[in-house]
Design a protein around this motif. Structure first.
Motif, PDB file in Angstrom:
ATOM      1  N   GLY A 168      84.880 125.916  49.558  1.00  0.00           N
ATOM      2  CA  GLY A 168      84.169 126.988  50.255  1.00  0.00           C
ATOM      3  C   GLY A 168      83.791 128.155  49.371  1.00  0.00           C
ATOM      4  N   GLY A 169      84.070 128.055  48.096  1.00  0.00           N
ATOM      5  CA  GLY A 169      83.801 129.167  47.201  1.00  0.00           C
ATOM      6  C   GLY A 169      82.338 129.376  46.875  1.00  0.00           C
ATOM      7  N   SER A 170      81.540 128.328  47.032  1.00  0.00           N
ATOM      8  CA  SER A 170      80.100 128.422  46.771  1.00  0.00           C
ATOM      9  C   SER A 170      79.346 127.909  47.987  1.00  0.00           C
ATOM     10  N   THR A 171      78.356 128.667  48.391  1.00  0.00           N
ATOM     11  CA  THR A 171      77.489 128.247  49.494  1.00  0.00           C
ATOM     12  C   THR A 171      76.039 128.471  49.093  1.00  0.00           C
ATOM     13  N   TYR A 172      75.174 127.631  49.615  1.00  0.00           N
ATOM     14  CA  TYR A 172      73.747 127.723  49.317  1.00  0.00           C
ATOM     15  C   TYR A 172      72.977 127.530  50.615  1.00  0.00           C
ATOM     16  N   TYR A 173      71.849 128.223  50.703  1.00  0.00           N
ATOM     17  CA  TYR A 173      71.020 128.154  51.897  1.00  0.00           C
ATOM     18  C   TYR A 173      69.556 128.012  51.523  1.00  0.00           C
ATOM     19  N   ALA A 174      68.839 127.334  52.372  1.00  0.00           N
ATOM     20  CA  ALA A 174      67.387 127.324  52.237  1.00  0.00           C
ATOM     21  C   ALA A 174      66.877 128.730  52.544  1.00  0.00           C
TER      22      ALA A 174
ATOM     23  N   ILE B  56      77.362 128.535  56.856  1.00  0.00           N
ATOM     24  CA  ILE B  56      78.083 127.275  56.728  1.00  0.00           C
ATOM     25  C   ILE B  56      79.552 127.563  56.410  1.00  0.00           C
ATOM     26  N   SER B  57      80.424 126.756  56.951  1.00  0.00           N
ATOM     27  CA  SER B  57      81.854 126.918  56.682  1.00  0.00           C
ATOM     28  C   SER B  57      82.528 125.549  56.764  1.00  0.00           C
ATOM     29  N   ARG B  58      83.754 125.498  56.303  1.00  0.00           N
ATOM     30  CA  ARG B  58      84.482 124.239  56.361  1.00  0.00           C
ATOM     31  C   ARG B  58      85.971 124.526  56.554  1.00  0.00           C
ATOM     32  N   ASP B  59      86.651 123.530  57.119  1.00  0.00           N
ATOM     33  CA  ASP B  59      88.099 123.603  57.305  1.00  0.00           C
ATOM     34  C   ASP B  59      88.670 122.301  56.756  1.00  0.00           C
ATOM     35  N   ASN B  60      89.181 122.353  55.558  1.00  0.00           N
ATOM     36  CA  ASN B  60      89.676 121.132  54.924  1.00  0.00           C
ATOM     37  C   ASN B  60      90.934 120.587  55.603  1.00  0.00           C
ATOM     38  N   THR B  61      91.634 121.426  56.309  1.00  0.00           N
ATOM     39  CA  THR B  61      92.820 120.931  57.025  1.00  0.00           C
ATOM     40  C   THR B  61      92.414 120.037  58.194  1.00  0.00           C
ATOM     41  N   LYS B  62      91.168 120.214  58.664  1.00  0.00           N
ATOM     42  CA  LYS B  62      90.660 119.399  59.775  1.00  0.00           C
ATOM     43  C   LYS B  62      89.594 118.404  59.312  1.00  0.00           C
ATOM     44  N   ASN B  63      89.308 118.418  58.016  1.00  0.00           N
ATOM     45  CA  ASN B  63      88.280 117.524  57.474  1.00  0.00           C
ATOM     46  C   ASN B  63      86.957 117.737  58.217  1.00  0.00           C
ATOM     47  N   ALA B  64      86.596 118.997  58.393  1.00  0.00           N
ATOM     48  CA  ALA B  64      85.443 119.323  59.211  1.00  0.00           C
ATOM     49  C   ALA B  64      84.609 120.433  58.585  1.00  0.00           C
ATOM     50  N   MET B  65      83.367 120.515  59.040  1.00  0.00           N
ATOM     51  CA  MET B  65      82.420 121.500  58.550  1.00  0.00           C
ATOM     52  C   MET B  65      81.622 122.019  59.733  1.00  0.00           C
ATOM     53  N   SER B  66      81.147 123.248  59.646  1.00  0.00           N
ATOM     54  CA  SER B  66      80.376 123.827  60.739  1.00  0.00           C
ATOM     55  C   SER B  66      79.146 124.541  60.202  1.00  0.00           C
ATOM     56  N   LEU B  67      78.192 124.736  61.087  1.00  0.00           N
ATOM     57  CA  LEU B  67      76.989 125.518  60.778  1.00  0.00           C
ATOM     58  C   LEU B  67      76.730 126.433  61.960  1.00  0.00           C
ATOM     59  N   GLN B  68      76.952 127.709  61.766  1.00  0.00           N
ATOM     60  CA  GLN B  68      76.649 128.699  62.789  1.00  0.00           C
ATOM     61  C   GLN B  68      75.199 129.130  62.623  1.00  0.00           C
TER      62      GLN B  68
END
Length: 129
Positions: free
Chosen positions: A54-60, A69-81
């Motif tokens: 999660g240290g680097s993020t890129y957007y169009a 964009i975010s992620r939760d590695n403990t849940k093996n999941a990613m989100s897009l708000q």
């Protein structure tokens, strides 16, 4: 390995949606993940990407400042708000991950569609004017 995207739907312009992506079959905690979208009659395009920690993020450019964009590695999941949605955001949104490159964070790899080897089935986002 399976990625499943969900959370799409119909929303009015100016509204918000949160997309989620769940991974099963293996963990992507060491790999980058991203979102792409394909509008009717158009090619699939990059939306956002996030590095393994999660240290680097890129957007169009078209979504910068509106999507997060975010992620939760403990849940093996990613989100897009997605906030302040516009009719031109209407598309099928796909989540993707690369299972071969560990600990990558560079823009070249994270924003390139060909640099992903695992794809979800897509979730439809429709923004009405």
């Amino acid at each position: 390995v399976q990625l499943q995207a969900f959370g799409g739907g119909l929303v009015q312009a100016g509204g918000s949606l949160r997309l989620s992506c769940a991974a099963s079959g293996r963990t992507f905690s060491s790999n980058y993940m991203g979102w792409f979208r394909q509008a009717p009659g158009k090619e699939r395009e990059f939306v956002a990407a996030i590095s393994w920690n999660g240290g680097s993020t890129y957007y169009a450019d078209s979504v910068q400042g509106r999507f997060t964009i975010s992620r939760d590695n403990t849940k093996n999941a990613m989100s897009l708000q997605m906030n302040d949605l516009k009719p031109e955001d209407t598309a099928v949104y796909y989540c993707a991950a690369d299972g071969s490159r560990k600990y990558y964070s560079g823009r070249y790899y994270l924003t390139g569609e060909s640099n992903y080897d695992s794809w979800g089935q897509g979730t439809l986002v429709t923004v009405s004017s």
